[in-house]
Design an enzyme around this catalytic site. Structure first.
Site, mmCIF file in Angstrom:
data_model
loop_
_atom_site.group_PDB
_atom_site.id
_atom_site.type_symbol
_atom_site.label_atom_id
_atom_site.label_comp_id
_atom_site.label_asym_id
_atom_site.label_seq_id
_atom_site.Cartn_x
_atom_site.Cartn_y
_atom_site.Cartn_z
ATOM 1 N N LYS A 53 0.762 -1.176 0.135
ATOM 2 C CA LYS A 53 0.031 -0.167 0.032
ATOM 3 C C LYS A 53 0.818 1.195 -0.071
ATOM 4 C CE LYS A 53 -4.023 -2.167 2.259
ATOM 5 N NZ LYS A 53 -5.163 -1.975 3.250
ATOM 6 N N TYR A 106 -12.388 -1.974 -4.366
ATOM 7 C CA TYR A 106 -13.011 -2.063 -2.753
ATOM 8 C C TYR A 106 -14.458 -2.043 -2.841
ATOM 9 C CZ TYR A 106 -8.296 -1.973 -0.375
ATOM 10 O OH TYR A 106 -7.106 -2.282 -0.082
ATOM 11 N N ASN A 154 -2.106 0.295 6.746
ATOM 12 C CA ASN A 154 -1.612 -1.101 7.234
ATOM 13 C C ASN A 154 -0.633 -1.923 6.296
ATOM 14 O OD1 ASN A 154 -3.782 -2.164 5.641
ATOM 15 N ND2 ASN A 154 -4.626 -3.182 6.978
ATOM 16 N N HIS A 206 -2.207 -5.483 1.275
ATOM 17 C CA HIS A 206 -3.593 -6.043 1.421
ATOM 18 C C HIS A 206 -3.259 -7.518 0.845
ATOM 19 C CE1 HIS A 206 -7.808 -7.282 -0.207
ATOM 20 N NE2 HIS A 206 -7.018 -7.419 -1.391
ATOM 21 N N GLU A 251 -9.493 -10.785 -8.064
ATOM 22 C CA GLU A 251 -8.611 -9.748 -7.756
ATOM 23 C C GLU A 251 -7.401 -9.717 -8.682
ATOM 24 O OE1 GLU A 251 -9.775 -8.917 -3.042
ATOM 25 O OE2 GLU A 251 -7.718 -9.729 -3.511
HETATM 26 P P1 CMP Z 1 -7.633 -4.493 3.208
HETATM 27 O O1 CMP Z 1 -7.350 -5.843 3.196
HETATM 28 O O2 CMP Z 1 -6.981 -3.879 2.078
HETATM 29 O O3 CMP Z 1 -9.270 -4.190 3.050
HETATM 30 C C1 CMP Z 1 -10.013 -3.166 3.289
HETATM 31 C C2 CMP Z 1 -9.427 -2.212 4.300
HETATM 32 O O4 CMP Z 1 -9.812 -1.188 4.788
HETATM 33 C C3 CMP Z 1 -8.694 -2.866 5.255
HETATM 34 O O5 CMP Z 1 -7.391 -3.629 4.823
HETATM 35 C C4 CMP Z 1 -8.050 -1.800 6.074
HETATM 36 O O6 CMP Z 1 -6.769 -1.322 5.707
HETATM 37 C C5 CMP Z 1 -8.963 -0.796 5.542
HETATM 38 N N1 CMP Z 1 -9.808 -0.090 7.012
HETATM 39 C C6 CMP Z 1 -9.700 1.186 7.269
HETATM 40 N N2 CMP Z 1 -10.356 1.250 8.195
HETATM 41 C C7 CMP Z 1 -11.021 0.154 8.647
HETATM 42 C C8 CMP Z 1 -11.849 -0.238 9.578
HETATM 43 N N3 CMP Z 1 -12.314 0.481 10.560
HETATM 44 N N4 CMP Z 1 -12.090 -1.597 9.680
HETATM 45 C C9 CMP Z 1 -11.534 -2.608 8.798
HETATM 46 N N5 CMP Z 1 -11.073 -1.960 7.958
HETATM 47 C C10 CMP Z 1 -10.363 -0.749 7.811
#
Ligand code: CMP
Length: 139
Positions: A10, A50, A113, A116, A127
């Protein structure tokens, strides 16, 4: 069984020049990078990717973050790759991530974070096809 999963490094990871360190964690776990490219997603691309989260309160912030800089999209291959990748990424929220996982080591927040990963073999195929042509994947 040998599986393929989809991975994104990311914008917080590319910004801090961490792509090699994260790839090393994947490779040490037995995952092979069989396709990889650096892209800067458009808003439309990120919204579509998403789409399952579009009713969630964090959707707009998530999309804005994912287009805030370049990302590295990847196909990872290996034994039990979907679950193995999820294990090595750690919990979505880095506050809950286990020692040694990518998110424990590198993530800044639940949004920033670092990585993904596909949550199922079925979603992995969807995906992967969203970002890669079959000819770009070299196993
Ligand atoms: P990802 O696996 O990319 O899929 C959805 C993303 O939403 C997740 O990782 C998080 O990085 C992001 N995200 C941001 N805020 C939240 C939240 N409150 N709860 C869950 N996912 C979140």
């Amino acid at each position: 069984a040998i599986e393929r999963t989809f991975s994104i490094l990311k914008p917080d990871a590319t910004r801090r020049n961490l792509t090699g360190k994260i790839n090393a964690v994947f490779e040490e776990a037995g995952l092979r990078i069989v396709a990889q490219k650096r892209i800067h997603m458009t808003r439309a691309q990120a919204e579509a990717f998403y789409g399952v989260h579009k009713e969630r309160g964090f959707f707009n912030d998530l999309v804005t973050f994912m287009i805030s800089g370049p990302v590295v999209v990847q196909v990872l291959e290996g034994e039990n790759a979907v679950a193995k990748h999820r294990d090595v990424m750690g919990a979505t929220n880095p506050a809950n991530a286990a020692e040694g996982t990518v998110r424990k080591l590198f993530a800044e927040s639940i949004e920033a974070n670092s990585v993904h990963g596909s949550d199922s073999l079925e979603n992995a195929a969807i995906e992967i096809a969203y970002f890669f042509a079959g000819t770009e994947i070299v196993g």
